[in-house]
Design a protein around this motif. Structure first.
Motif, PDB file in Angstrom:
ATOM      1  N   PHE A 131      27.672 -44.007 -34.857  1.00  0.00           N
ATOM      2  CA  PHE A 131      26.606 -43.550 -33.980  1.00  0.00           C
ATOM      3  C   PHE A 131      25.340 -44.387 -34.153  1.00  0.00           C
ATOM      4  CE2 PHE A 131      29.087 -39.776 -35.343  1.00  0.00           C
ATOM      5  CZ  PHE A 131      29.761 -39.553 -34.146  1.00  0.00           C
ATOM      6  N   PRO A 132      25.351 -45.645 -33.669  1.00  0.00           N
ATOM      7  CA  PRO A 132      24.148 -46.481 -33.746  1.00  0.00           C
ATOM      8  C   PRO A 132      23.039 -45.903 -32.866  1.00  0.00           C
ATOM      9  CG  PRO A 132      25.821 -47.513 -32.387  1.00  0.00           C
ATOM     10  CD  PRO A 132      26.472 -46.348 -33.022  1.00  0.00           C
ATOM     11  N   GLU A 133      21.806 -46.232 -33.216  1.00  0.00           N
ATOM     12  CA  GLU A 133      20.654 -45.647 -32.535  1.00  0.00           C
ATOM     13  C   GLU A 133      20.618 -45.960 -31.039  1.00  0.00           C
ATOM     14  OE1 GLU A 133      17.055 -46.610 -34.469  1.00  0.00           O
ATOM     15  OE2 GLU A 133      17.598 -45.679 -36.388  1.00  0.00           O
ATOM     16  N   HIS A 134      21.090 -47.166 -30.639  1.00  0.00           N
ATOM     17  CA  HIS A 134      20.957 -47.541 -29.231  1.00  0.00           C
ATOM     18  C   HIS A 134      21.874 -46.721 -28.314  1.00  0.00           C
ATOM     19  CE1 HIS A 134      24.475 -49.979 -30.438  1.00  0.00           C
ATOM     20  NE2 HIS A 134      24.796 -49.954 -29.139  1.00  0.00           N
ATOM     21  N   LEU A 135      22.827 -45.961 -28.892  1.00  0.00           N
ATOM     22  CA  LEU A 135      23.695 -45.126 -28.068  1.00  0.00           C
ATOM     23  C   LEU A 135      23.217 -43.673 -28.001  1.00  0.00           C
ATOM     24  CD1 LEU A 135      27.275 -46.356 -29.097  1.00  0.00           C
ATOM     25  CD2 LEU A 135      25.959 -46.938 -27.043  1.00  0.00           C
ATOM     26  N   ALA A 136      22.146 -43.373 -28.719  1.00  0.00           N
ATOM     27  CA  ALA A 136      21.657 -41.992 -28.740  1.00  0.00           C
ATOM     28  C   ALA A 136      21.198 -41.524 -27.367  1.00  0.00           C
ATOM     29  CB  ALA A 136      20.517 -41.860 -29.751  1.00  0.00           C
ATOM     30  N   SER A 137      20.668 -42.447 -26.559  1.00  0.00           N
ATOM     31  CA  SER A 137      20.139 -42.066 -25.244  1.00  0.00           C
ATOM     32  C   SER A 137      21.231 -41.575 -24.294  1.00  0.00           C
ATOM     33  CB  SER A 137      19.408 -43.256 -24.611  1.00  0.00           C
ATOM     34  OG  SER A 137      20.302 -44.349 -24.445  1.00  0.00           O
ATOM     35  N   VAL A 138      22.477 -41.959 -24.548  1.00  0.00           N
ATOM     36  CA  VAL A 138      23.569 -41.511 -23.687  1.00  0.00           C
ATOM     37  C   VAL A 138      24.348 -40.355 -24.336  1.00  0.00           C
ATOM     38  CG1 VAL A 138      23.817 -43.709 -22.511  1.00  0.00           C
ATOM     39  CG2 VAL A 138      25.101 -43.297 -24.630  1.00  0.00           C
ATOM     40  N   GLY A 139      23.778 -39.758 -25.392  1.00  0.00           N
ATOM     41  CA  GLY A 139      24.387 -38.583 -26.008  1.00  0.00           C
ATOM     42  C   GLY A 139      25.418 -38.870 -27.053  1.00  0.00           C
ATOM     43  N   PHE A 140      25.581 -40.170 -27.424  1.00  0.00           N
ATOM     44  CA  PHE A 140      26.573 -40.497 -28.448  1.00  0.00           C
ATOM     45  C   PHE A 140      25.905 -40.399 -29.820  1.00  0.00           C
ATOM     46  CE2 PHE A 140      29.812 -43.178 -30.563  1.00  0.00           C
ATOM     47  CZ  PHE A 140      30.943 -42.541 -30.086  1.00  0.00           C
ATOM     48  N   THR A 141      25.750 -39.166 -30.295  1.00  0.00           N
ATOM     49  CA  THR A 141      25.092 -38.902 -31.577  1.00  0.00           C
ATOM     50  C   THR A 141      25.989 -38.029 -32.438  1.00  0.00           C
ATOM     51  OG1 THR A 141      24.022 -36.880 -30.792  1.00  0.00           O
ATOM     52  CG2 THR A 141      22.833 -38.959 -30.455  1.00  0.00           C
ATOM     53  N   PHE A 142      25.678 -37.996 -33.715  1.00  0.00           N
ATOM     54  CA  PHE A 142      26.446 -37.159 -34.632  1.00  0.00           C
ATOM     55  C   PHE A 142      26.385 -35.686 -34.210  1.00  0.00           C
ATOM     56  CE2 PHE A 142      26.677 -34.336 -38.270  1.00  0.00           C
ATOM     57  CZ  PHE A 142      27.854 -34.738 -38.868  1.00  0.00           C
ATOM     58  N   THR A 143      25.180 -35.230 -33.854  1.00  0.00           N
ATOM     59  CA  THR A 143      25.014 -33.814 -33.509  1.00  0.00           C
ATOM     60  C   THR A 143      25.831 -33.453 -32.282  1.00  0.00           C
ATOM     61  OG1 THR A 143      22.802 -33.729 -34.466  1.00  0.00           O
ATOM     62  CG2 THR A 143      23.354 -32.055 -32.828  1.00  0.00           C
ATOM     63  N   ASN A 144      25.808 -34.288 -31.258  1.00  0.00           N
ATOM     64  CA  ASN A 144      26.508 -33.963 -30.020  1.00  0.00           C
ATOM     65  C   ASN A 144      28.017 -34.123 -30.147  1.00  0.00           C
ATOM     66  OD1 ASN A 144      26.559 -33.368 -27.124  1.00  0.00           O
ATOM     67  ND2 ASN A 144      27.257 -35.484 -26.920  1.00  0.00           N
ATOM     68  N   CYS A 145      28.463 -35.106 -30.907  1.00  0.00           N
ATOM     69  CA  CYS A 145      29.894 -35.384 -30.995  1.00  0.00           C
ATOM     70  C   CYS A 145      30.603 -34.585 -32.089  1.00  0.00           C
ATOM     71  CB  CYS A 145      30.125 -36.875 -31.230  1.00  0.00           C
ATOM     72  SG  CYS A 145      29.609 -37.920 -29.841  1.00  0.00           S
TER      73      CYS A 145
END
Length: 371
Positions: free
Chosen positions: A74-88
């Motif tokens: 989960f790199p930071e640049h993918l957080a804007s599209v919802g690819f985060t630890f919390t969401n996934c």
């Protein structure tokens, strides 16, 4: 140790536990975590994170089970599209709250450790002290008439000293004691342990043995536990007249409940709490020895205004049932105004030794019970 407890400081005064099968027991350290305020059970539709995140090398088991792998996935640049630890990994949507029961702090009126009850499930003591309207609306039992003679019913009752003030916390589905199974009769004269066994269980088995009415029913009810009455449909209509028959029937009809067995996949805690609370209310106001004594005195036409001067000669035999009514009369009236014949020494506290404290002769150790 669950990895949920160490990942990204996930909890902030909450505990989340995923259980796939079986039963769950929650324990905590009051000093480090604070007092437990409620127990909630929630069903998650998706238990392994958000499946929309996974494709190819990125899978739940490779990205969510360690802190190191989560940083790679989960790199930071993918957080804007919802690819985060919390969401996934911690998706909490599409869930269903099954039950939430408040746990209230409780200071009992008196107890000896380890028999102290320090928490109430659902309602506090005041809820049970107040006489609810639904009980007021239920008439007291009527007499049976035989050849012009009226027979007024009494049932086994329980001293209020044994009555819990609220529903205790539970740690077992069914109480260990099972009537008819002598292997479970392990408590002997240890009344505190016997009652604790009942208080810690959601249900306790009871049944007709020597007779349909017995002290075991009220002992279970007084412990804040729901009796599972095997063979209840076969109990005659006018037997156990002071019990709430409909509540006893609701108890054996609760989903997931079978004789001595609880099916956790079908059991409904909210339905159980409703029945348990109603049963404790009924026991508090209708099944204590004091309540039974007031019923008998009312049948005899005695008003409470006469209680302070009323004198009773209580002639009886064949214990133990008459002992409960005797106890209630001595609680409601002045004890010295109730004289029982023949006198049953086991009913009373041992008399003080005439020479004073510490002068009683030692017990006879040759007897198996120490004299």
């Amino acid at each position: 140790k669950s990895w949920w407890g160490v990942m990204h400081g996930a909890f902030s005064q909450e505990y989340w536990v995923i259980v796939t099968n079986g039963y769950l027991e929650i324990t905590g350290d009051v000093e480090s975590c604070g007092a437990l305020k409620s127990v909630s059970l929630q069903q998650f539709i998706i238990t392994a994170g958000n499946s929309d995140c996974w494709d190819g090398a990125f899978q739940y088991h490779t990205c969510c089970l360690s802190d190191a792998s989560s940083k790679t996935c989960f790199p930071e640049h993918l957080a804007s599209v919802g690819f985060t630890f919390t969401n996934c990994c911690r998706r909490q949507s599409n869930s269903n709250l099954l039950i939430s029961i408040p746990v209230l702090r409780h200071s009992p009126r008196g107890c000896v450790p380890p028999y102290c009850q320090t928490a109430c499930l659902g309602h506090g003591p005041e809820y049970y002290r107040q006489l609810p309207s639904w009980i007021e609306e239920v008439p007291l039992p009527d007499p049976l008439e035989c050849d012009g003679i009226k027979l007024w019913p009494v049932t086994y009752s329980v001293p209020s000293q044994f009555l819990v003030e609220c529903i205790p916390a539970k740690s077992a589905d069914f109480a260990f004691v099972k009537p008819g199974d002598s292997a479970t009769y392990i408590f002997g004269d240890d009344a505190p342990e016997y009652f604790r066994n009942y208080r810690e269980a959601l249900f306790a088995t009871t049944m007709t043995k020597g007779g349909a009415d017995c002290a075991r029913h009220t002992e279970i009810l007084a412990s804040g536990t729901v009796p599972y009455f095997q063979g209840l449909p076969g109990v005659p209509e006018h037997t156990m007249a002071h019990h709430h028959r409909e509540l006893l029937e609701r108890a054996i009809g609760l989903p997931g409940v079978h004789p001595g067995v609880l099916d956790g996949t079908k059991f409904d805690p909210s339905a159980w709490l409703e029945v348990a609370s109603s049963m404790l209310q009924w026991t508090t106001h209708r099944l204590t020895t004091e309540a039974m004594a007031r019923y008998v005195l009312g049948v005899l036409g005695q008003s409470e205004s006469a209680f302070s001067s009323l004198r009773i000669l209580y002639i009886w035999h064949n214990p133990p049932m008459p002992l409960f009514l005797l106890h209630g009369l001595r609680e409601v009236l002045r004890p010295e105004h109730v004289v029982d014949v023949p006198r049953h020494p086991g009913f009373y506290e041992p008399a003080a030794w005439p020479a004073g404290h510490g002068s009683r002769p030692p017990a006879d150790t040759s007897s198996p019970r120490g004299g």
